[in-house]
Design an enzyme around this catalytic site. Structure first.
Site, mmCIF file in Angstrom:
data_model
loop_
_atom_site.group_PDB
_atom_site.id
_atom_site.type_symbol
_atom_site.label_atom_id
_atom_site.label_comp_id
_atom_site.label_asym_id
_atom_site.label_seq_id
_atom_site.Cartn_x
_atom_site.Cartn_y
_atom_site.Cartn_z
ATOM 1 N N ARG A 612 0.841 -1.192 0.000
ATOM 2 C CA ARG A 612 0.000 0.000 0.000
ATOM 3 C C ARG A 612 0.883 1.251 0.000
ATOM 4 N NH1 ARG A 612 -5.140 0.644 1.858
ATOM 5 N NH2 ARG A 612 -5.112 -1.255 3.118
ATOM 6 N N GLN A 622 10.782 9.139 -2.502
ATOM 7 C CA GLN A 622 11.699 8.101 -2.013
ATOM 8 C C GLN A 622 12.207 7.235 -3.159
ATOM 9 O OE1 GLN A 622 12.793 7.012 1.390
ATOM 10 N NE2 GLN A 622 12.600 9.197 1.188
ATOM 11 N N LYS A 686 4.849 -1.810 2.364
ATOM 12 C CA LYS A 686 6.215 -2.342 2.383
ATOM 13 C C LYS A 686 7.209 -1.188 2.278
ATOM 14 C CE LYS A 686 5.605 -5.647 -0.924
ATOM 15 N NZ LYS A 686 5.367 -6.992 -1.523
ATOM 16 N N GLY A 689 12.108 3.303 -0.105
ATOM 17 C CA GLY A 689 13.297 4.030 -0.561
ATOM 18 C C GLY A 689 14.382 3.128 -1.122
ATOM 19 N N GLU A 690 14.657 2.067 -0.396
ATOM 20 C CA GLU A 690 15.771 1.218 -0.820
ATOM 21 C C GLU A 690 15.438 0.389 -2.055
ATOM 22 O OE1 GLU A 690 18.138 0.522 3.317
ATOM 23 O OE2 GLU A 690 16.327 -0.644 2.985
#
Ligand code: FAD
Ligand code: SF4
Lengths: 730, 340
Positions: A612, A622, A686, A689-690
């Site tokens: 979501r 991000q 979840k 950014g990474e």
């Protein structure tokens, strides 16, 4: 306190509340303060009376002992108060989530650049001058190895395997066996590390720049040898972290020690060079990737072995093969890590540890397999998506990787890309590349408190906002749950006196602290339902009005005394039963100058499914930020260290090249695919950014190969390496 | 930073009187202040020249231009006369630093900026340029930004200025005022000194000399000017190599060529043998390849700069292709023709 464990899928309450606030692209609450320079960062908070200034002294030998200091050279500097040395000072920042002190080296020196003392003076200028001019007497010892080519020691982990890799590799019809390198990276947060410590009796308050306060409090207490209840940390505003502020840093410990010794507040700010010298870097990696496949493109063997480095005493090792272990299926998989021990600036978590560099090699190697098979790289990926996590056998909680690849390919015009080396515009060779994106998703223990009084709510947690949008999304979650406009929700963060959250790290902050905030708000909903006399399921809260069981009452009336609810969440059975990760696909188009080897990224597309989306704007920002870092790792970022004594050579942002504006194409698109991860947490979100960084650089590398027909194996693709590849290609 | 005296003056004789071995001129401060903060430069006295009259204008002198030493990089790059007649200079300046830095940086300061050798910047390392006689830690260390040519056993550092490279190709000269009040002009190619055994001394300036202006000769009619800078990212990085090229093609042959190369030597580099190879010949890839070979024949003094040889060779080819019209201008690279 309501304790919740994530043992089973939860109802999608945020799809029913109906306020329309969740997902809305609201601007960041702290945005104006930050861009106008008025957000009070640790070093900028009003200075308390009698505050002294500390500057760390760095070791200039790789290993040995500090035998003493010669003060003669600094005798003429006005206002120097003391050279503080202490057994409690730390060697480097603690690793993320350590929760305890790191190595406290006393008078020992373990790497060139290690902080060995704190010079305290009446002014910053005097302290810095003295720290630079202070003559340190050393007894040197053999460092035994300062660079990973010649380590003093290596530790080889047992291989992690599934199936029989050797058999599958032996039998494979088509194989690639490739070696890649990636250099060290630095976090390069804009705000340098800073701390301001002030004691009140036996209690210390630290204003610091920290990502994970719940852990940092214990780390600082353990470093100082005091009870955590005596430590308060405030980090309401942080100018970027990227992993470098996960743990408590040497500046914070030194500020507290000095403030205690001198009986006055002490502020310590790291000059940029000190950030490079002594903050945890990302390890350089050497990676061997092997893929075996059948002639028709079914992958049968996967192996990814890596060598990383760290200083002794540090448990962290860059988890390079993390995503390689769950992206594609094979009959046999094998992963082995070697850690080289060196006397040099220690390594730790830097944005997306593992995937950020592991996927640079893994996804580029897969492209070479596609070349060898004569297969479209998108098709090869699609063909090899496993049913279940190939290492653990867990089903994926939610994985729309295939959709990301196919929808991305269609949107990017992938089908028209032509043969490698076939497109040119003047002296520029044009090519396209793809890579999968994947980043494992985590839920970390987190607590929040929500207060509701009338139609006004307050969210309280020690969660941090390191520029990611925590203030904004936590406000949105509470507003959505309580049926209030976002303006009616105040958000207080960054104070260890508040309930302990996950902190910001591993992209788990929004989901973890978001979930505890959600649960606390949910608890409040239940109390409102009670007050209203309806079942919680029947309650609707909208625009400040509570409705249920034919009753309707404004919150302003109904909640005449404050309702306070606190909730905490931690991971449970779903983390065992299912495997949760964010997935996506990166596409890049590059132009490579055939003479000079310059690479310009012309456009990028990231299609991502990451549960979501809590705020479309902060999520996008991000994701784009991650992709920019991916671009940097592919083309520009390279932290160089001297092979003789291990010292960091690129010690400022003029020499360590993060991507500049001109490197980033204006055509940078991020598309989110609708997804709910029911196994991840009760808000079905979840980490974001990474995921943006994971794989992005490989797409660029693959595009360079497609443009030029030449393959590179050493990141980043600076002009020297590109022309070497062009000349080797002929 | 060490404490220092601050001398601000509105009169050039007075400013010159305050100069000397332990003093330093401060103009924009964009290089000097960084170096002072990390104690690579530790002047006892700063002489602020920004209040001096007559150093901040760009004045025409017939077809020539006189650029005051305090003219900012932003002002110079944006001047309409410069953009029309000496576009190479404008392009070179805009290829350097950032807009914020260029707003402060001055013409004199840019010429006199120090090297970017990382060992020069780190006081824990031996460096003959920073601390004469201590040695050269760059040798055997990380040397990617070092020079290819013109080095000495004592120092391998490169001069990083883009502006100075362009000025060299444009055959500009530097106007200098001595403490005595005497004014002299020195051509760009004689302004810098090789490192020899005293790499700390980089120019012909005496400690109490002040650079007052840069003199630009009239642009050569019918030439095409191009500046090609290759760096580790698209902007805001020092050159790995750069090529400033001014070329005139007449009747299918190269009639004139003036070339200078940046970031590959202790000062903007020239090699007239290359120009001689080109003049009188028809532009071709083969000719440019041979010119590139001739330019880069000497071995690199440090293994980490070996890459600069092929890179410089190829960048020269790219610049010549652009300047002679064999290829379209690369994007981000500007080539302009001076009307005949
Ligand atoms: C991050 C960064 C990136 C940069 N990138 C580039 C780049 O890509 N390309 C490039 O070419 N440059 C680059 N620069 C360098 C920049 O161009 C110089 O810092 C600037 O031009 C210096 O000018 P200034 O007026 O600020 O000089 P100052 O810092 O004031 O002085 C520099 C030196 O010149 C001396 N000096 C100044 N004026 C005079 C005078 N009139 N007479 C005698 N001596 C004088 C000073 O004593 C001092 O030693 C960069 C700088 C930075 C900080
Ligand atoms: S190359 Fe020159 S500037 Fe660099 S360390 Fe050696 S002497 Fe110093």
């Amino acid at each position: 306190m309501k304790d919740f464990t994530m043992d089973e899928a939860q109802p999608r309450l945020l799809d029913q509340t109906g306020m329309g606030i969740i997902g809305k692209p609201l601007p960041r609450r702290d945005g104006k303060l930050k861009v106008s320079g008025t957000a009070p960062y640790a070093a900028d908070t009003p200075h308390p009376a009698r505050m002294a200034h500390g500057v760390l002294v760095r070791a200039t030998i790789p290993r040995g002992r500090v035998a003493g200091f010669d003060r003669a050279g600094i005798a003429d500097i006005d206002g120097v108060i003391e050279i503080v040395t202490d057994a409690r000072l730390s060697r480097n920042p603690t690793q993320g989530m350590a929760g305890e002190a790191t190595v406290q080296p006393g008078d020992e020196v373990h790497y060139h650049g290690q902080p060995i003392a704190l010079v305290v003076a009446e002014t910053f200028e005097a302290a810095r001058d003295a720290a630079q001019r202070l003559t340190v007497r050393y007894e040197t010892t053999d460092p035994g190895g300062v660079s990973p080519d010649k380590p003093k020691d290596t530790e080889i982990a047992d291989p992690e395997t599934a199936g029989d890799f050797d058999a599958a590799w032996g039998a494979a019809e088509v194989k690639v066996d490739l070696e890649f390198t990636t250099p060290s990276h630095v976090s390069a947060a804009m705000e340098p590390h800073a701390a301001l410590a002030e004691w009140d009796g036996d209690r210390v308050t630290l204003k610091g720049s920290q990502q994970m306060l719940r852990f940092n409090r214990n780390e600082l207490a353990d470093s100082l040898g005091i009870d955590p209840s005596k430590v308060r940390i405030l980090s309401p505003y942080i100018g970027g972290g990227f992993g470098s502020k996960l743990g408590i840093g040497p500046e914070a410990v030194a500020a507290c020690v000095a403030a205690e010794k001198l009986g006055r507040p002490v502020r310590v700010v790291m000059p940029r060079q000190t950030v490079f010298d002594s903050v945890l870097r990302r390890s350089e990696t050497r990676q061997r990737v092997r893929f075996g496949a059948t002639r028709d493109g079914r992958i049968t063997a996967i192996s990814h072995d890596d060598t990383v480095s760290n200083l002794d005493g540090e448990s962290f090792a860059e988890p390079t093969t993390q995503a390689s272990q769950f992206l594609y299926g094979a009959d046999g998989l094998s992963f082995t890590q070697t850690v080289a021990r060196i006397s040099a600036t220690p390594a730790g978590s830097v944005r997306a540890p593992g995937e950020a560099v592991g996927m640079l090699a893994f996804e580029a190697a897969l492209d070479e397999l596609a070349d060898k098979l004569g297969m479209d790289p998108v098709d090869l990926r699609l063909k090899n998506l496993p049913e279940k996590n190939p290492m653990t056998g867990q089903p994926y909680s939610a994985r729309r990787l295939a959709d990301c690849l196919t929808e991305g390919a269609a949107a990017f015009g992938w089908a028209d890309r032509g043969a490698p080396g076939s497109r040119r515009e003047g002296d520029w060779l044009i090519g396209m590349g793809v890579a999968s994106a994947a980043r494992s998703n985590m839920l970390v223990k987190s607590a929040s408190r929500v207060r509701l009084h009338g139609a006004h709510a307050v969210v309280e947690t020690d969660m941090t906002d390191i520029g990611t949008g925590s203030y904004t999304i936590l406000g949105q979650i509470a507003a959505e749950m309580l049926g209030l406009p976002v303006d009616a929700v105040e958000v207080r963060l960054g104070d260890t006196d508040l309930p302990g959250a996950s902190g910001s790290g591993g992209s788990f902050g929004a989901s973890s602290a978001g979930s505890s905030t959600f649960l606390a708000a949910k608890e409040i909903r239940e109390r409102i339902a009670e007050k209203l006399g309806c079942a919680a399921d029947d309650l609707t809260l909208n625009d400040g009005i509570a409705r249920g069981g034919n009753i309707e009452k404004p919150l302003a009336e109904l909640v005449d005394t404050e309702i306070v609810a606190e909730a905490s969440i931690e991971g449970g059975k779903t983390a065992e039963s299912h495997f949760s990760a964010g997935f996506g696909a990166h596409f890049a188009e590059v132009a490579v100058n055939e003479w000079t080897g310059e690479v310009r990224v012309r456009r990028m597309l990231g299609v991502m499914a990451m549960g979501r989306i809590l705020n479309e704007k902060t999520a996008r920002s991000q994701a784009i930020g991650g992709m920019v870092w991916g671009l940097g790792s592919a083309l520009t970022e390279d932290m160089q260290m001297d092979r003789r004594d291990g010292h960091v050579v690129t010690r400022d942002l003029a020499n360590y090249h993060v991507a500049s504006h001109l490197d980033v194409p204006s055509d940078m698109v991020v598309t989110f695919l609708e997804e709910r991860d029911d196994m991840a947490n009760p808000i079905q979100s979840k980490g974001i950014g990474e995921l943006g960084i994971s794989g992005a650089g490989a797409a660029i590398f693959n595009a360079i190969a497609h443009a030029t027909g030449a393959r590179l194996h050493d990141y980043p693709a600076t002009p020297d390496k590109v022309i070497a590849a062009l000349e080797a290609r002929g | 930073m060490r404490s220092f005296d601050f001398h601000q003056s509105g009169e050039i004789g007075d400013a010159a009187g305050a100069l000397g071995r332990e003093a330093a001129i401060i103009a924009g401060g964009t290089n000097l202040l960084d170096l002072m903060k990390i104690q690579v430069m530790t002047p006892e006295r700063l002489v602020d020249i920004t209040r001096l009259d007559g150093l901040s204008a760009i004045e025409a002198d017939g077809e020539n231009l006189r650029i005051g030493a305090l003219v900012t990089n932003t002002h110079l790059a944006g001047d309409s006369r410069i953009r029309a007649g000496w576009p190479l200079l404008s392009r070179a300046i805009l290829a350097g630093a950032s807009a914020q830095i260029r707003n402060k940086a001055t013409t004199g300061g840019n010429l006199l900026q120090r090297t970017r050798c990382p060992y020069f910047y780190d006081t824990s390392q031996a460096c003959n340029k920073r601390a004469p006689g201590t040695g050269c830690a760059a040798q055997g260390g990380a040397g990617r930004m070092l020079a290819l040519f013109g080095t000495s056993p004592d120092c391998l550092a490169a001069h990083p200025s883009d502006m100075a490279t362009a000025l060299t190709a444009l055959q500009a000269s530097v106007e200098i005022r001595a403490a005595s009040g005497e004014i002299r002009t020195v051509p760009m190619h004689e302004f810098y000194r090789g490192p020899g055994d005293s790499p700390d001394i980089e120019t012909v300036l005496a400690p109490d000399d002040i650079v007052t202006a840069v003199l630009l000769p009239a642009p050569r009619a019918g030439t095409k000017q191009t500046y090609r800078k290759v760096r580790d990212r698209a902007s805001y990085a020092f050159a790995l190599v750069s090529v400033a090229a001014i070329v005139k093609v007449e009747d299918g042959r190269i009639a004139e060529a003036s070339l200078a190369y940046g970031s590959i030597a202790p000062h903007p580099w020239m090699n007239h043998a290359v120009e001689e190879m080109l003049v009188g010949q028809a532009p071709s890839d083969d000719l440019f390849a041979r010119a590139g070979e001739a330019l880069t024949a000497a071995p690199a003094p440090h293994p980490d700069t070996e890459y600069k040889r092929p890179l410089l060779r190829r960048t020269l080819i790219a610049a010549l292709r652009e300047a002679t019209g064999l290829s379209e201008s690369a994007h981000g690279v500007d080539t302009a023709r001076i009307p005949a």
